[in-house]
Design a protein around this motif. Structure first.
Motif, PDB file in Angstrom:
ATOM      1  N   ALA A  87      84.839  47.657  14.912  1.00 50.70           N
ATOM      2  CA  ALA A  87      83.571  48.120  14.329  1.00 50.70           C
ATOM      3  C   ALA A  87      83.740  49.543  13.816  1.00 50.70           C
ATOM      4  CB  ALA A  87      82.464  48.057  15.372  1.00 50.70           C
ATOM      5  N   PRO A  88      83.089  49.887  12.728  1.00 48.45           N
ATOM      6  CA  PRO A  88      83.198  51.252  12.203  1.00 48.45           C
ATOM      7  C   PRO A  88      82.406  52.235  13.054  1.00 48.45           C
ATOM      8  CG  PRO A  88      81.639  49.992  10.894  1.00 48.45           C
ATOM      9  CD  PRO A  88      82.248  49.030  11.866  1.00 48.45           C
ATOM     10  N   LEU A  89      82.803  53.492  12.979  1.00 46.42           N
ATOM     11  CA  LEU A  89      82.006  54.564  13.565  1.00 46.42           C
ATOM     12  C   LEU A  89      80.956  54.961  12.545  1.00 46.42           C
ATOM     13  CD1 LEU A  89      84.869  56.794  15.046  1.00 46.42           C
ATOM     14  CD2 LEU A  89      83.439  55.153  16.277  1.00 46.42           C
ATOM     15  N   THR A  90      79.735  55.148  12.972  1.00 45.59           N
ATOM     16  CA  THR A  90      78.674  55.482  12.033  1.00 45.59           C
ATOM     17  C   THR A  90      77.610  56.323  12.720  1.00 45.59           C
ATOM     18  OG1 THR A  90      77.095  54.577  10.441  1.00 45.59           O
ATOM     19  CG2 THR A  90      77.347  53.402  12.532  1.00 45.59           C
ATOM     20  N   GLY A  91      76.853  57.078  11.930  1.00 42.17           N
ATOM     21  CA  GLY A  91      75.780  57.890  12.488  1.00 42.17           C
ATOM     22  C   GLY A  91      75.150  58.766  11.437  1.00 42.17           C
ATOM     23  N   PRO A  92      74.071  59.456  11.806  1.00 39.72           N
ATOM     24  CA  PRO A  92      73.386  60.354  10.869  1.00 39.72           C
ATOM     25  C   PRO A  92      74.084  61.708  10.773  1.00 39.72           C
ATOM     26  CG  PRO A  92      72.212  60.297  12.944  1.00 39.72           C
ATOM     27  CD  PRO A  92      73.340  59.325  13.083  1.00 39.72           C
ATOM     28  N   VAL A  93      73.855  62.380   9.649  1.00 40.14           N
ATOM     29  CA  VAL A  93      74.374  63.732   9.414  1.00 40.14           C
ATOM     30  C   VAL A  93      73.186  64.637   9.127  1.00 40.14           C
ATOM     31  CG1 VAL A  93      75.905  65.191   8.050  1.00 40.14           C
ATOM     32  CG2 VAL A  93      76.467  62.781   8.404  1.00 40.14           C
ATOM     33  N   GLY A  94      73.001  65.679   9.914  1.00 36.99           N
ATOM     34  CA  GLY A  94      71.933  66.635   9.636  1.00 36.99           C
ATOM     35  C   GLY A  94      72.310  67.540   8.482  1.00 36.99           C
ATOM     36  N   LEU A  95      71.440  67.610   7.477  1.00 33.82           N
ATOM     37  CA  LEU A  95      71.691  68.469   6.320  1.00 33.82           C
ATOM     38  C   LEU A  95      70.976  69.818   6.444  1.00 33.82           C
ATOM     39  CD1 LEU A  95      71.384  65.818   3.459  1.00 33.82           C
ATOM     40  CD2 LEU A  95      73.432  66.550   4.701  1.00 33.82           C
ATOM     41  N   ASP A  96      70.298  70.026   7.557  1.00 36.37           N
ATOM     42  CA  ASP A  96      69.534  71.252   7.772  1.00 36.37           C
ATOM     43  C   ASP A  96      70.177  72.182   8.801  1.00 36.37           C
ATOM     44  OD1 ASP A  96      69.172  69.681   9.968  1.00 36.37           O
ATOM     45  OD2 ASP A  96      66.984  69.594   9.870  1.00 36.37           O
ATOM     46  N   GLY A  97      71.454  71.939   9.107  1.00 35.82           N
ATOM     47  CA  GLY A  97      72.163  72.791  10.056  1.00 35.82           C
ATOM     48  C   GLY A  97      72.031  72.363  11.494  1.00 35.82           C
ATOM     49  N   VAL A  98      71.304  71.283  11.775  1.00 33.24           N
ATOM     50  CA  VAL A  98      71.099  70.800  13.132  1.00 33.24           C
ATOM     51  C   VAL A  98      71.838  69.476  13.301  1.00 33.24           C
ATOM     52  CG1 VAL A  98      69.408  70.113  14.872  1.00 33.24           C
ATOM     53  CG2 VAL A  98      68.842  71.916  13.228  1.00 33.24           C
ATOM     54  N   TYR A  99      72.569  69.346  14.411  1.00 29.08           N
ATOM     55  CA  TYR A  99      73.301  68.110  14.669  1.00 29.08           C
ATOM     56  C   TYR A  99      72.340  66.924  14.779  1.00 29.08           C
ATOM     57  CZ  TYR A  99      77.727  70.484  15.813  1.00 29.08           C
ATOM     58  OH  TYR A  99      78.883  71.213  15.770  1.00 29.08           O
ATOM     59  N   ARG A 100      72.781  65.775  14.246  1.00 28.87           N
ATOM     60  CA  ARG A 100      72.138  64.507  14.537  1.00 28.87           C
ATOM     61  C   ARG A 100      73.088  63.724  15.437  1.00 28.87           C
ATOM     62  NH1 ARG A 100      69.175  67.412  12.003  1.00 28.87           N
ATOM     63  NH2 ARG A 100      67.598  66.747  10.481  1.00 28.87           N
ATOM     64  N   LEU A 101      72.562  63.248  16.555  1.00 33.85           N
ATOM     65  CA  LEU A 101      73.394  62.637  17.579  1.00 33.85           C
ATOM     66  C   LEU A 101      73.488  61.133  17.400  1.00 33.85           C
ATOM     67  CD1 LEU A 101      72.242  64.574  20.777  1.00 33.85           C
ATOM     68  CD2 LEU A 101      73.917  65.236  19.043  1.00 33.85           C
ATOM     69  N   SER A 102      74.639  60.590  17.805  1.00 37.06           N
ATOM     70  CA  SER A 102      74.877  59.146  17.786  1.00 37.06           C
ATOM     71  C   SER A 102      75.940  58.831  18.827  1.00 37.06           C
ATOM     72  CB  SER A 102      75.331  58.684  16.400  1.00 37.06           C
ATOM     73  OG  SER A 102      76.528  59.349  16.021  1.00 37.06           O
ATOM     74  N   PRO A 103      76.008  57.582  19.316  1.00 38.26           N
ATOM     75  CA  PRO A 103      77.040  57.226  20.301  1.00 38.26           C
ATOM     76  C   PRO A 103      78.435  57.336  19.703  1.00 38.26           C
ATOM     77  CG  PRO A 103      75.282  55.598  20.254  1.00 38.26           C
ATOM     78  CD  PRO A 103      75.090  56.470  19.054  1.00 38.26           C
ATOM     79  N   GLY A 104      79.353  57.933  20.487  1.00 38.81           N
ATOM     80  CA  GLY A 104      80.732  58.075  20.052  1.00 38.81           C
ATOM     81  C   GLY A 104      81.667  57.320  20.974  1.00 38.81           C
ATOM     82  N   ASP A 105      82.892  57.823  21.121  1.00 39.40           N
ATOM     83  CA  ASP A 105      83.872  57.172  21.989  1.00 39.40           C
ATOM     84  C   ASP A 105      83.344  57.057  23.420  1.00 39.40           C
ATOM     85  OD1 ASP A 105      85.707  56.776  20.002  1.00 39.40           O
ATOM     86  OD2 ASP A 105      86.840  58.609  20.426  1.00 39.40           O
ATOM     87  N   TYR A 106      83.607  55.911  24.027  1.00 38.82           N
ATOM     88  CA  TYR A 106      83.222  55.623  25.415  1.00 38.82           C
ATOM     89  C   TYR A 106      81.711  55.715  25.633  1.00 38.82           C
ATOM     90  CZ  TYR A 106      88.136  57.012  25.543  1.00 38.82           C
ATOM     91  OH  TYR A 106      89.471  57.168  25.269  1.00 38.82           O
ATOM     92  N   GLY A 107      80.947  55.621  24.552  1.00 41.35           N
ATOM     93  CA  GLY A 107      79.501  55.688  24.669  1.00 41.35           C
ATOM     94  C   GLY A 107      78.956  57.090  24.840  1.00 41.35           C
ATOM     95  N   LEU A 108      79.816  58.094  24.773  1.00 39.37           N
ATOM     96  CA  LEU A 108      79.379  59.481  24.912  1.00 39.37           C
ATOM     97  C   LEU A 108      78.839  59.992  23.579  1.00 39.37           C
ATOM     98  CD1 LEU A 108      82.361  60.808  27.050  1.00 39.37           C
ATOM     99  CD2 LEU A 108      80.079  60.166  27.842  1.00 39.37           C
ATOM    100  N   PRO A 109      77.943  60.956  23.592  1.00 40.41           N
ATOM    101  CA  PRO A 109      77.308  61.384  22.345  1.00 40.41           C
ATOM    102  C   PRO A 109      78.252  62.159  21.440  1.00 40.41           C
ATOM    103  CG  PRO A 109      76.605  62.785  24.158  1.00 40.41           C
ATOM    104  CD  PRO A 109      77.403  61.673  24.766  1.00 40.41           C
ATOM    105  N   GLY A 110      78.046  61.996  20.147  1.00 42.70           N
ATOM    106  CA  GLY A 110      78.699  62.798  19.128  1.00 42.70           C
ATOM    107  C   GLY A 110      77.634  63.305  18.181  1.00 42.70           C
TER     108      GLY A 110
END
Length: 716
Positions: free
Chosen positions: A635-658
């Motif tokens: 499955a691909p890695l996917t998630g939102p990108v904050g364009l206002d300088g603030v991180y947008r969080l999404s599940p990453g490796d091992y279910g930990l946040p990225g």
């Protein structure tokens, strides 16, 4: 032969307490030895004393001798000795106290050097008056002093520097501590001798000076060894943090709340990529800080701190009789056919693997290519066993992830349990550590070299276990012998510090300091003399970045400071501030390129990250979407990108946040940053769009590795 004779005559009885220092004085006076032999004898004696008291590793680099009183030949030998590292400093309080005693026992004569008569080699003052009870005062320009010592070490043993810069036979000036005066003469002992007279051979009895210097060194060693041993006797805890840590105000532990607050805010303002900071003093949490975006709610990658846990499990298994440290490594793999097998490989033991002295051909390089090869191999254990040899086991330090992974496989062979299962039963459960994540290789062997994930508060428990010599509540979880040996130098590393069994011995830190150390700022630092644990996690910083910011907060380690409620309030405000995201910034209008590439797949050429495709989606909001496919992942890695300088969080490796955030640098360049948050790496992707061609520059902040890859846009 002389050194051996002395060793046999009085070393063992002295260590056993059968003879006293007066006997040593008399023995030295009866049989004076050359200065070089005396130096070797003292260094050997220091090592023997340290080993007898179980302090050899802590002694290395941590005992600071009064070198100002030593002749240059003895000083140069001490500095070049492999027994322990020595750093000059002023120990006038020790010499002032011991001076009259030494002189009265050995009937030595005093030696004085007048500050006004010295120029050239030393810039500063030197005064030693032991016979009258006067202390020594020594100050010098460090650079000049080090140049002087280098000159001594680099010269032929039969020559010494002359005042005019040339060389002359050392025998021409009997005392090796002679110094140049402003008029080109030499200052020898108590007087100043013209150069012509100094060049004439003369016979001077060195025995009183040798005896004096010998006993100064011996007394200082004994006093400092006893002080170091006493400092190690940490008071028995009144509670154990099995379920939770108790807390304390900084002032109650001798720390300044205001300075701590200032230091934490400075870390954020300077952009230091630290994720968490935990200070535990006398068993109480003084600071528990988390820096945005990591909030401490999840476990965190320990990187190579894992090695300290892995060797601990080996020590526990050895204590239980499940394996022997001196068992040959290959004896645990009798059914495997092993490449590059030779006599040296057959001599590798478990002990060699724990001390990074296996002799495997391992090198430390950016991005750890050898580790990446092992990860990509179908059988990681076989890959490690097949590695060629580079040196005889036990003779050379070579930091080697392959060897650490073999320890995990050995533990599994010896106990019938994975390293994680063995750790849960024998280490983690007794300490109340329950939230753990530890990846395995394809054969189910936990990665012995790294990637163990724990909460910072739980990793600090490991430091607390070590601070208490392996004891937890009413149970000896790890034997005291293993704990002490693990933080005793087993081999000299290829850097500034020494290495025990999975732990680093900090040579330029506080006495007795040691640490578990992982890439990117993962540290568990134990300072027994302060009863202090420093636990950090990070995404790519070095300890010396935060040390100067925390140092001013250390005020008095001997007694509490007056209560400071206002300072505590400032500290709490700082803790809140560093955990907050930055203020959202206005989003600029999207360039035409954003609309042209939105939703289109970028097919990438082969690259070190094994990225196959990438896609970006823009929709005129403060967020975009990213997607990356990696080779071997369904499955691909996917998630939102904050364009206002603030991180947008999404599940990453091992279910930990990225978290991801980005912005258009110009009309054709988009830059976005992906932070693994609970891990080490922060990746920056800089995409340059040139019609259908895309050039992507990738940089990892955690290890500084970067590369470029080219791709082509395909229609969606």
């Amino acid at each position: 032969m002389l050194v051996q004779l002395r060793r046999q005559c009085f070393l063992r009885p002295l260590l056993a307490g059968a003879i006293g220092l007066e006997d040593v004085c008399a023995f030295l006076q009866q049989a004076p030895c050359p200065l070089a032999d005396l130096a070797r004898m003292h260094l050997h004696l220091a090592c023997q004393l340290a080993q007898r008291l179980g302090l050899f590793g802590r002694l290395q680099g941590q005992l600071e001798l009064e070198l100002g009183a030593m002749p240059p030949a003895l000083l140069a030998h001490s500095l070049s000795s492999r027994c322990f590292a020595v750093r000059p400093f002023s120990a006038s309080h020790v010499v002032r106290f011991l001076g009259p005693i030494i002189v009265s026992r050995c009937r030595s004569q005093e030696l004085k050097r007048a500050p006004g008569q010295m120029t050239g080699i030393t810039a500063g003052t030197y005064h030693l008056g032991l016979g009258s009870g006067q202390g020594s005062q020594y100050s010098a320009n460090r650079k000049k002093r080090h140049r002087f010592l280098s000159a001594i070490a680099s010269h032929d043993p039969h020559t010494a520097p002359r005042c005019d810069g040339s060389d002359h036979p050392r025998e021409a000036v009997s005392l090796p501590h002679a110094l140049c005066t402003a008029d080109g003469s030499r200052h020898i002992g108590k007087g100043v001798v013209p150069m012509q007279e100094a060049m004439q051979p003369r016979k001077i009895d060195l025995r009183p000076l040798v005896v004096l210097l010998a006993l100064v060194v011996l007394f200082v060693l004994v006093v400092l060894l006893l002080r170091l041993r006493a400092a190690e006797q940490v008071a028995a805890p009144t509670y154990w943090p099995t379920t939770s840590w108790q807390s304390s105000t900084p002032e109650a532990q001798g720390l300044d709340s205001v300075k701590l607050a200032e230091g934490l805010l400075a870390m954020r303002e300077q952009g230091i990529d630290i994720h968490s900071l935990l200070l535990v003093r006398n068993g109480s949490v003084v600071v528990d800080a988390y820096f945005y975006p990591y909030d401490g709610s999840t476990v965190h990658d320990l990187a190579s701190e894992t090695k300290s846990i892995m060797t601990t499990l080996i020590g526990i298994a050895a204590d239980q009789g499940k394996l022997s440290l001196d068992a040959p490594m290959l004896s645990f793999f009798p059914d495997r056919t092993i490449a590059n097998r030779d006599a040296r490989k057959e001599r590798i033991t478990v002990r060699h693997l724990t001390s990074m002295s296996s002799g495997f051909d391992c090198t430390r390089a950016a991005n750890e290519p050898l580790t990446q090869e092992m990860l990509a191999a179908p059988d990681a254990v076989q890959f490690a066993l097949d590695r060629r040899m580079a040196s005889e086991p036990g003779t050379q330090f070579a930091y080697c992830n392959l060897g650490s992974h073999l320890l995990s496989a050995i533990l599994q062979q010896a106990t019938g349990m994975t390293a994680l299962d063995f750790a849960r039963q024998n280490l983690f459960e007794p300490l109340g550590i329950r939230d753990v994540m530890w990846p395995t290789d394809p054969q189910g062997v936990n990665r012995g070299w790294g990637d163990l994930h724990l909460h910072p508060r739980d990793m600090a428990k490991i430091g607390y276990l070590w601070l208490n010599k392996g004891r937890w509540e009413d149970k000896q979880v790890v034997s005291r012998e293993w704990v002490e040996n693990s933080v005793t130098a087993q081999i000299r590393s290829d850097g500034d510090d020494n290495y025990g069994y999975g732990w680093w011995l900090t040579m330029d830190g506080a006495p007795g300091e040691y640490r578990a150390d992982g890439r990117g700022g993962q540290y568990t630092i134990v300072l027994p003399t302060m009863n202090l644990i420093v636990e950090t996690t990070g995404g790519g910083f070095e300890g010396d970045e935060i040390g100067p910011l925390l140092g001013p907060a250390v005020v008095d380690m001997q007694k509490p400071l007056p209560a400071n409620p206002a300072g505590v309030a400032r500290l709490n405000a700082a803790l809140t501030a560093i955990a907050q995201p930055p203020a959202a910034q206005p989003v600029a209008p999207l360039p035409e390129t954003a609309r042209a590439i939105s939703g289109k797949t970028i097919v990438l050429e082969p690259n070190p990250m094994q990225m196959e495709t990438m896609r970006l989606d823009f929709n005129d909001s403060a967020e975009a979407l990213w997607q990356i496919t990696l080779a071997g992942r369904p499955a691909p890695l996917t998630g939102p990108v904050g364009l206002d300088g603030v991180y947008r969080l999404s599940p990453g490796d091992y279910g930990l946040p990225g978290g991801a955030r980005g912005a258009w640098a110009d009309a054709h360049t988009f830059v976005f940053e992906y932070d693994e948050i609970a891990s080490i790496d922060v990746y920056t992707f800089r995409l340059r769009f040139e019609q259908s061609r895309v050039v992507i520059d990738v940089q990892s902040r955690g290890d500084g590795v970067g590369f470029s890859v080219t791709g082509r846009l395909q229609s969606s």
